[in-house]
Design a protein around this motif. Structure first.
Motif: not given
Length: 424
Positions: A161, A165, A218, A221, A224-225, A257, A260-261, A264
């Motif tokens: 990934r 961002e 991935q 997301s 999460m988004e 994770k 990732l969050v 985002l």
């Protein structure tokens, strides 16, 4: 160099390793320890021995059926032919018709492991697709059971990934891979795959530029988004407080994770106060290392066992709770095929009890208007829909989105996600 003798030695080593492997740790860790203690094996030796073992386990319960008919060394030949297209056992050659040219052309047509499995089945008729994945009755509704079985024959790519961002450019990453002559596929604006065993850390800054993360993971997301965008709206309306969003990754493992969050949230210009907990102190050490590489600061980490009775050892409620619950890992068995041999279907009840205990403790700290994301890397209904149903019936939260994510077409890993909100 006597190649046949070298291959025979590799098969003898593989046979000894199969006898000593007790399934108490992942196969890749077992092999890492073995090769570290036996320096006589060069890189090519290690590669071939590893292929033999993984190919053996990729046949699932078929391997026991096959070993009732042929010696182990022949079973290793057959499994490696099916999954890796390495060598063509002489007795399988007899199944082709025509002259040598026709046989060669026929073999070239067997581009997929499924095709080679079908060819072997014409000789060993007791082999069955359902024995590749023998737990089909327990699978979540809507999943293609045949596809789940066949995907186990495939070696899984490594998925990256790209942290766009945080300002990392996809073009900069692909240019580095091209310069190093690393084959890759760009699957989305943030996702790249490279062949398994690619030493990506030699070419890219792991965790700073890219995160090693399966494409299905991935795609969590999307859940999460949805939550973060709704929380952003609440912020604008003054309903989520003036401070940073409070996010709790309650089964954080090594922090993929969480990264990732956090990324985002950065893209949405949302300040975040992150808490990461796990039951394993060692895994949180790995998280600390990854967060440092990812330039994530200002977080709190803590060892917490969510299955234990009693109050949590910290105060406060959260805007978003991410619960990637411990599970069978069945969605990742294409990457860890050895687990098929040791898995017992009755253990799903134990997982269910653990998962419901964890979510029950975790959701108690979700504030009104907050969001709760339940996740597993399982294909089993007991761990997925049934736990989600338990949450719906007992938490007072409302289900917003629930589905199994199978990644991109090239991916061989599945995940389940269910996003809830607590109404005010």
């Amino acid at each position: 160099m006597d190649i046949p003798k070298i291959i025979d030695r590799h098969k003898q080593t593989a046979a000894l390793l199969l006898q000593s492997y007790d399934h108490k740790e992942p196969l890749h860790l077992f092999l890492k320890k073995y090769f570290a203690a036996h320096k006589k094996h060069g890189s090519k030796d290690r590669k071939y021995i590893t292929k033999l073992l993984y190919s053996y386990f990729r046949l699932g319960k078929n391997i026991q059926v096959l070993q009732q008919q042929v010696p182990l060394n022949v079973a290793l030949d057959i499994s490696c032919f099916i999954t890796e297209n390495i060598a063509l056992p002489e007795f399988i050659t007899d199944l082709y018709s025509g002259d040598a040219v026709s046989k060669s052309k026929k073999h070239q047509e067997l581009t997929e492991p499924e095709d080679r499995f079908a060819l072997v089945k014409t000789r060993y008729t007791d082999l069955e697709e359902k024995r590749l994945f023998p737990f089909q009755a327990a699978v979540s509704k809507g999943l293609d059971k045949t596809a789940i079985a066949y995907r186990l024959l495939h070696q899984v790519d490594v998925f990256l990934r790209v942290r766009v961002e945080t300002g990392i450019q996809m073009e900069a990453i692909t240019e580095k891979l091209l310069a190093a002559a690393v084959p890759y596929r760009q699957l989305s604006g943030t996702c790249i795959s490279v062949p398994a065993a690619t030493p990506t850390d030699q070419y890219l800054a792991i965790n700073r530029e890219v995160v090693i993360q399966d494409s299905s993971s991935q795609q969590m997301s999307q859940f999460m988004e949805l939550a973060l965008k709704e929380l952003s709206v609440q912020k604008l309306k003054g309903g989520a407080g003036r401070g940073p969003l409070k996010i709790w990754d309650c089964c954080a493992a090594s922090g993929g994770k969480s990264i990732l969050v956090k990324d985002l949230a950065t893209a949405l210009q949302l300040p975040v106060k992150l808490m990461a907990t796990d039951i394993r102190p060692g895994i949180l050490k790995n998280l600390e290392t990854r967060f440092k590489a990812a330039a994530i600061t200002g977080y709190h980490q803590q060892v917490v066992d969510l299955t234990r009775p009693g109050p949590l050892p910290f105060q406060g409620d959260f805007d978003l709770i991410v619960c990637d619950a411990p599970c069978s890992g069945s969605g990742t068995w294409a990457r860890n095929p050895e687990q098929i041999q040791s898995f017992e279907e009755q253990s799903l009840e134990d997982y269910y009890q653990k998962q419901t205990a964890i979510v029950r403790k975790a959701w108690s700290r979700l504030r009104p208007g907050g969001y709760f994301l339940y996740m597993t890397c399982s294909v089993f209904e007991k761990e997925n829909e049934q736990v989600s149903r338990y949450i719906a019936l007992n938490s007072g939260m409302e289900l917003l989105l629930q589905k199994v994510v199978t990644g991109f077409a090239q991916n061989q890993v599945s995940m389940f996600g269910a996003l809830y909100t607590r109404k005010k």
